[in-house]
Each structure stands twice: as structure tokens, then as C-alpha cells.
Design a protein around this motif. Structure first.
Motif: not given
Length: 228
Positions: A27-28, A30-32, A36, A39, A106, A108
Motif C-alpha cells: 500500500e505504501d 504502489m502509489p510510487r 496511473d 494521467s 514500474r 501495473y
């Protein structure tokens, strides 16, 4: 008759529940790490990575992540986009990326079709699909990822003159892929002799799926197609 299939090309997404610590790590992180798709599409994919990379490779369905991680470690100036909807496999790779501070990956975690449609035209230098779910029962063959429409997608994002690589230990899927790529104007099989498709690519790390196939007496086939 069309090969089009309206539905997912993968099986289950969840197995054993993740531990609380691994859940928090994912959770910490994956945003990085996660792409996205909401976008704007970048003009140059090299800018997606924390590392200075010169080219970009795509692996659809990285499974245990052995190949993705190996290639990223040995090619620090190449950016790697890894796609995998299975939660446990994604968590494993995220854990390693964080622990080793790998900057040229990266991720997905949903249907690869969405990503392929989002990527810019002629933006990928090399694409892999290794030991994908073979959907061995004939009534399920429509769920195999390799079909006319998805090859159109690969053809759109691959740079001309660059490669699409496919591996499988299931003879019917190897034949299926050869037939579909043969019938697609954008791809040309590069094999010149039998050893070309019986031998893995240079610095091949193996995968857990390949190891399972070998234990069960099946032999992997390694197909390379040129985006013409």
C-alpha cells in the motif's frame, strides 16, 4: 470469424491473504511504483522511471517476477514495465523492488489490454510474454491473450524493427501463437533453425513456471518475432 474475446485473459487475482506487514508495504509503495492510466500519456516513457533509462521494455504477466527482476538488475539503463493482476505475485515483486531500491521498474496490476491501449504508439523497445496462462481446454482457448486484436495492440506500441518474445511449454499454445503471428502482417518469426526456438534468450534466468514444466516433463519453446 473473429478471435475477439470480451472478458479477462487471466484467471484468479487472489490466493493466500497477504500478511499485514506486506499489505502495508504494498500500500505504501504502489502509489510510487504503479502506473496511473488516468494521467496524461507521456510523450517519452523514459521519464516514468526514477532511474536515467535509455529504452523501455514491457513484460505482460510477470508471474513470480524472476525474469522481470533479473532483467532490471542486469540492465540498469533500461526501464521495465511489468504487468501482473495476481495480488501475491505483485506483492512479491514490490517487496523486492523496495528492499533492493530498484529504480528502473514500474508496475501495473490490472488487465494488460488497458495498459497497451494507454501506451504511446511505437514507444516500447522490447516486449515479453513468458509462460502465460495457456487455458489448455479447447473451450477456453478464446481466453488466450494472443489473438488478432492483442497482436494489433503489441504492434502499435512496439517500435518497428524491435522484438516481441513469447515462451510457453504448452504445444497447443506455441502452435496457436505461431499461427496468429504468421497471419499478422506486423510480425515476422525470426527462427532460422530448430535450435532458435528451443533455446532461451541470452542470460535467461528461468522462471518458476518453467521449472514446474521441466519437473512435469514438458519442454519450453522460445519464440522471437520481429515487428516489421
Amino acid at each position: 470469424m473473429t478471435d475477439r474475446y470480451e472478458g479477462s485473459f487471466y484467471g484468479r487475482r487472489k490466493g493466500k491473504p497477504l500478511s499485514p506487514s506486506r499489505t502495508k508495504l504494498v500500500e505504501d509503495a504502489m502509489p510510487r511504483l504503479a502506473l496511473d492510466l488516468g494521467s496524461p500519456v507521456p510523450a517519452d516513457l523514459t521519464g516514468l522511471f526514477d532511474a536515467d533509462v535509455e529504452d523501455v521494455c514491457l513484460e505482460v504477466g510477470f508471474g513470480g517476477g524472476e525474469h522481470l527482476l533479473h532483467r532490471a538488475r542486469e540492465n540498469p539503463t533500461t526501464g521495465f514495465i511489468g504487468v501482473e493482476p495476481f495480488v501475491g505475485s505483485m506483492a512479491k515483486v514490490v517487496t523486492t523492488v523496495v528492499a533492493e531500491d530498484i529504480k528502473n521498474i514500474r508496475l501495473y496490476d490490472d488487465d494488460a489490454i488497458n495498459l497497451l491501449d494507454w501506451l504511446p504508439e511505437a514507444s516500447i523497445d522490447l516486449a515479453y510474454q513468458l509462460y502465460p496462462d495457456p487455458w489448455p481446454k479447447k473451450r477456453h482457448w478464446k481466453r488466450r491473450f494472443i489473438n488478432q486484436q492483442n497482436l494489433d495492440r503489441y504492434a502499435r506500441v512496439l517500435k518497428p524493427g524491435h522484438q516481441f518474445r513469447f515462451a510457453s511449454d504448452i504445444d497447443t499454445y506455441v502452435d496457436w501463437t505461431l499461427r496468429h503471428c504468421r497471419d499478422h502482417a506486423a510480425f515476422e518469426w525470426t527462427a532460422q533453425c530448430a535450435s532458435d526456438w528451443k533455446t532461451p534468450w541470452d542470460n535467461w534466468p528461468g522462471t518458476r513456471y518453467e521449472a514446474k514444466a521441466i519437473r512435469e516433463g514438458r519442454i519450453g519453446r522460445y519464440l522471437t518475432f520481429l515487428r516489421v
